[in-house]
Design a protein around this motif. Structure first.
Motif, PDB file in Angstrom:
ATOM      1  N   ALA A   1     -15.883   7.685  -5.799  1.00 17.67           N
ATOM      2  CA  ALA A   1     -17.096   8.285  -5.241  1.00 17.67           C
ATOM      3  C   ALA A   1     -17.034   8.261  -3.709  1.00 17.67           C
ATOM      4  O   ALA A   1     -17.421   9.228  -3.048  1.00 17.67           O
ATOM      5  CB  ALA A   1     -18.325   7.539  -5.755  1.00 17.67           C
ATOM      6  N   GLU A   2     -16.511   7.178  -3.156  1.00 24.02           N
ATOM      7  CA  GLU A   2     -16.359   7.095  -1.685  1.00 24.02           C
ATOM      8  C   GLU A   2     -15.433   8.203  -1.192  1.00 24.02           C
ATOM      9  O   GLU A   2     -15.712   8.854  -0.186  1.00 24.02           O
ATOM     10  CB  GLU A   2     -15.720   5.756  -1.307  1.00 24.02           C
ATOM     11  N   THR A   3     -14.332   8.404  -1.918  1.00 23.21           N
ATOM     12  CA  THR A   3     -13.370   9.447  -1.518  1.00 23.21           C
ATOM     13  C   THR A   3     -14.043  10.813  -1.551  1.00 23.21           C
ATOM     14  O   THR A   3     -13.852  11.633  -0.646  1.00 23.21           O
ATOM     15  CB  THR A   3     -12.132   9.408  -2.451  1.00 23.21           C
ATOM     16  N   ALA A   4     -14.844  11.050  -2.587  1.00 25.07           N
ATOM     17  CA  ALA A   4     -15.558  12.331  -2.682  1.00 25.07           C
ATOM     18  C   ALA A   4     -16.483  12.496  -1.490  1.00 25.07           C
ATOM     19  O   ALA A   4     -16.581  13.579  -0.905  1.00 25.07           O
ATOM     20  CB  ALA A   4     -16.350  12.386  -3.992  1.00 25.07           C
ATOM     21  N   SER A   5     -17.143  11.419  -1.082  1.00 27.47           N
ATOM     22  CA  SER A   5     -18.073  11.496   0.039  1.00 27.47           C
ATOM     23  C   SER A   5     -17.320  11.763   1.358  1.00 27.47           C
ATOM     24  O   SER A   5     -17.793  12.522   2.210  1.00 27.47           O
ATOM     25  CB  SER A   5     -18.876  10.191   0.107  1.00 27.47           C
ATOM     26  N   ILE A   6     -16.134  11.164   1.509  1.00 24.93           N
ATOM     27  CA  ILE A   6     -15.343  11.399   2.732  1.00 24.93           C
ATOM     28  C   ILE A   6     -14.881  12.865   2.779  1.00 24.93           C
ATOM     29  O   ILE A   6     -14.911  13.509   3.822  1.00 24.93           O
ATOM     30  CB  ILE A   6     -14.122  10.442   2.775  1.00 24.93           C
ATOM     31  N   LEU A   7     -14.472  13.375   1.615  1.00 25.94           N
ATOM     32  CA  LEU A   7     -13.947  14.742   1.576  1.00 25.94           C
ATOM     33  C   LEU A   7     -15.062  15.785   1.670  1.00 25.94           C
ATOM     34  O   LEU A   7     -14.826  16.915   2.083  1.00 25.94           O
ATOM     35  CB  LEU A   7     -13.146  14.954   0.280  1.00 25.94           C
ATOM     36  N   SER A   8     -16.255  15.418   1.244  1.00 27.64           N
ATOM     37  CA  SER A   8     -17.392  16.345   1.283  1.00 27.64           C
ATOM     38  C   SER A   8     -18.585  15.653   1.924  1.00 27.64           C
ATOM     39  O   SER A   8     -19.571  15.345   1.256  1.00 27.64           O
ATOM     40  CB  SER A   8     -17.768  16.769  -0.146  1.00 27.64           C
ATOM     41  N   PRO A   9     -18.503  15.380   3.232  1.00 26.50           N
ATOM     42  CA  PRO A   9     -19.531  14.532   3.861  1.00 26.50           C
ATOM     43  C   PRO A   9     -20.936  15.123   3.845  1.00 26.50           C
ATOM     44  O   PRO A   9     -21.916  14.399   3.991  1.00 26.50           O
ATOM     45  CB  PRO A   9     -19.010  14.356   5.298  1.00 26.50           C
ATOM     46  N   LYS A  10     -21.037  16.441   3.637  1.00 30.29           N
ATOM     47  CA  LYS A  10     -22.389  17.039   3.655  1.00 30.29           C
ATOM     48  C   LYS A  10     -23.054  16.965   2.277  1.00 30.29           C
ATOM     49  O   LYS A  10     -24.239  17.253   2.130  1.00 30.29           O
ATOM     50  CB  LYS A  10     -22.298  18.494   4.116  1.00 30.29           C
ATOM     51  N   LYS A  11     -22.288  16.590   1.266  1.00 32.03           N
ATOM     52  CA  LYS A  11     -22.847  16.546  -0.097  1.00 32.03           C
ATOM     53  C   LYS A  11     -23.432  15.168  -0.392  1.00 32.03           C
ATOM     54  O   LYS A  11     -22.989  14.170   0.182  1.00 32.03           O
ATOM     55  CB  LYS A  11     -21.751  16.809  -1.132  1.00 32.03           C
ATOM     56  N   ILE A  12     -24.344  15.170  -1.348  1.00 28.63           N
ATOM     57  CA  ILE A  12     -24.833  13.879  -1.845  1.00 28.63           C
ATOM     58  C   ILE A  12     -23.902  13.479  -2.987  1.00 28.63           C
ATOM     59  O   ILE A  12     -23.663  14.281  -3.904  1.00 28.63           O
ATOM     60  CB  ILE A  12     -26.283  13.999  -2.347  1.00 28.63           C
ATOM     61  N   VAL A  13     -23.364  12.255  -2.916  1.00 27.21           N
ATOM     62  CA  VAL A  13     -22.472  11.788  -3.991  1.00 27.21           C
ATOM     63  C   VAL A  13     -23.191  10.687  -4.767  1.00 27.21           C
ATOM     64  O   VAL A  13     -23.651   9.697  -4.182  1.00 27.21           O
ATOM     65  CB  VAL A  13     -21.132  11.260  -3.422  1.00 27.21           C
ATOM     66  N   LEU A  14     -23.290  10.883  -6.064  1.00 26.74           N
ATOM     67  CA  LEU A  14     -23.967   9.893  -6.914  1.00 26.74           C
ATOM     68  C   LEU A  14     -22.959   9.196  -7.818  1.00 26.74           C
ATOM     69  O   LEU A  14     -22.079   9.840  -8.392  1.00 26.74           O
ATOM     70  CB  LEU A  14     -25.015  10.579  -7.800  1.00 26.74           C
ATOM     71  N   LEU A  15     -23.121   7.878  -7.926  1.00 24.95           N
ATOM     72  CA  LEU A  15     -22.336   7.088  -8.882  1.00 24.95           C
ATOM     73  C   LEU A  15     -23.357   6.479  -9.841  1.00 24.95           C
ATOM     74  O   LEU A  15     -24.231   5.724  -9.418  1.00 24.95           O
ATOM     75  CB  LEU A  15     -21.562   5.993  -8.127  1.00 24.95           C
ATOM     76  N   PRO A  16     -23.309   6.819 -11.133  1.00 25.67           N
ATOM     77  CA  PRO A  16     -24.369   6.372 -12.047  1.00 25.67           C
ATOM     78  C   PRO A  16     -24.446   4.857 -12.235  1.00 25.67           C
ATOM     79  O   PRO A  16     -25.461   4.358 -12.732  1.00 25.67           O
ATOM     80  CB  PRO A  16     -24.015   7.047 -13.377  1.00 25.67           C
ATOM     81  N   GLU A  17     -23.402   4.130 -11.876  1.00 28.91           N
ATOM     82  CA  GLU A  17     -23.440   2.662 -12.036  1.00 28.91           C
ATOM     83  C   GLU A  17     -22.847   2.039 -10.764  1.00 28.91           C
ATOM     84  O   GLU A  17     -21.647   2.136 -10.525  1.00 28.91           O
ATOM     85  CB  GLU A  17     -22.637   2.264 -13.284  1.00 28.91           C
ATOM     86  N   ILE A  18     -23.719   1.393 -10.001  1.00 27.09           N
ATOM     87  CA  ILE A  18     -23.291   0.870  -8.688  1.00 27.09           C
ATOM     88  C   ILE A  18     -22.267  -0.258  -8.816  1.00 27.09           C
ATOM     89  O   ILE A  18     -21.483  -0.520  -7.908  1.00 27.09           O
ATOM     90  CB  ILE A  18     -24.528   0.432  -7.838  1.00 27.09           C
ATOM     91  N   ASN A  19     -22.262  -0.932  -9.972  1.00 27.08           N
ATOM     92  CA  ASN A  19     -21.314  -2.048 -10.145  1.00 27.08           C
ATOM     93  C   ASN A  19     -19.941  -1.620 -10.654  1.00 27.08           C
ATOM     94  O   ASN A  19     -19.110  -2.473 -10.973  1.00 27.08           O
ATOM     95  CB  ASN A  19     -21.901  -3.087 -11.102  1.00 27.08           C
ATOM     96  N   ALA A  20     -19.719  -0.320 -10.768  1.00 28.19           N
ATOM     97  CA  ALA A  20     -18.406   0.138 -11.237  1.00 28.19           C
ATOM     98  C   ALA A  20     -17.410   0.058 -10.078  1.00 28.19           C
ATOM     99  O   ALA A  20     -17.245   1.001  -9.310  1.00 28.19           O
ATOM    100  CB  ALA A  20     -18.507   1.559 -11.788  1.00 28.19           C
ATOM    101  N   GLY A  21     -16.784  -1.090  -9.938  1.00 27.64           N
ATOM    102  CA  GLY A  21     -15.855  -1.315  -8.827  1.00 27.64           C
ATOM    103  C   GLY A  21     -14.411  -1.196  -9.282  1.00 27.64           C
ATOM    104  O   GLY A  21     -14.124  -0.692 -10.373  1.00 27.64           O
TER     105      GLY A  21
END
Ligand code: 13P
Length: 310
Positions: A72-92
């Protein structure tokens, strides 16, 4: 009776998710280690590389990532203008956690001449300290793009580092991390499975131990494994990666037989995501994954180098 009730509930959940997806203008990306029912509702399923390419080019306003935090972090870096959601915050990702940014920083200070290549299974902070990023699908290609004169500090997976050193013929200094799910698979288990199924080809992920990789007929990313099995005439395969991959393998190849190299190959983090959490995530716009601007900007350089080479 219980089965009918469950399947009706599931159908309703799926309908709700699809309606919310439309309302939010979201694209759903799911890694092939996700539970089958999550893969079924996704717009795109695949390996880390394919999903990051989809994240980079989507027109949707929201990227809902069914995977783990670094994805999800990678998606946010590649698409910084988009909202990126991860349905489970503890999925590490325990592998990513094995390379804390501070330790990586001091290693780079010790070895100022090295080229730093970080596997996508790393934190954004570690990516920002790296010259190149890579995934299991392109790690060899990335290493080969680097001058053979240079030493490469490869992190965080030592098994992947080992594989890349052999295939790319580069001098690699491995970080000592490993994926607990892949590292768990032993040579003995694989030998036993090969004896039980002598006709089957062994396909493994490069995060497996070198002695396991040595026995394989094919070593590749999850997408590579799916393509290899789907395009091969052979009918039986032993699969050395996370069990979630059996879902698309069986679905796309109903005439072939797939055995898991070990039934213990389960990533507990990947299994934290459920249909209920996906719906909750779309309804409540949680959990939004963001990366601090400075880290995002620097990580993007390493990620873009990877995308250009691939
Ligand atoms: P892929 O690059 O094959 O998707 O693998 C990702 C991963 O997390 C393996 O443990």
């Amino acid at each position: 009776m219980n089965n009918i009730v469950n399947s009706l509930q599931k159908n309703n959940l799926v309908k709700e998710i699809l309606a919310w997806k439309k309302r939010r203008d979201a694209v759903i990306l799911a890694h092939v280690y996700q539970p089958g029912e999550i893969q079924d509702i996704a717009d795109f399923t695949g390996d880390s590389l394919f999903l990051s390419q989809q994240a980079a080019k989507t027109q949707a306003k929201i990227i809902l990532f069914c995977g783990v935090q670094f994805m999800a972090e990678t998606a946010s870096i590649l698409s910084p203008k988009k909202i990126v959601l991860l349905p489970e915050i503890n999925a590490g990702c325990p592998l990513a956690d094995m390379a804390p940014a501070e330790k990586v920083k001091s290693k780079i200070k010790e070895l100022p001449e090295v080229v730093v290549v970080s596997y996508v299974n790393s934190s954004a902070a570690v990516k920002s300290l790296s010259d190149y990023c890579c995934t299991s699908a392109n790690a060899v290609q990335i290493a080969q793009a680097i001058s053979a004169e240079k030493d490469i500090l490869f992190l965080p997976d030592m098994n992947l580092a080992n594989y890349v050193a052999r295939e790319a013929k580069r001098k690699i200094i491995p970080w000592s991390g490993f994926c607990p799910t892949h590292h768990l698979l032993t040579k003995e288990e694989v030998v036993k499975m090969k004896k039980l199924h002598p006709q089957a080809l062994l396909l493994v992920h490069p995060e497996c131990r070198p002695e396991v990789c040595d026995l394989a007929d094919y070593i590749g990313s999850t997408r590579g494994i799916i393509n290899f099995a789907s395009n091969n005439q052979v009918k039986e395969f032993i699969i050395g990666t996370e069990l979630g991959i059996l879902y698309p393998l069986k679905k796309n190849n109903p005439n072939k037989i797939f055995f898991s190299a070990s039934n213990n190959m389960i990533c507990p983090n990947m299994k934290l995501i459920t249909l209920e959490k996906v719906l909750y995530s779309l309804q409540n716009m949680v959990f939004q994954i963001t990366v601090p601007e400075e880290i995002s900007r620097k990580s993007l350089i390493a990620l873009n180098r990877m995308i250009e080479i691939t």
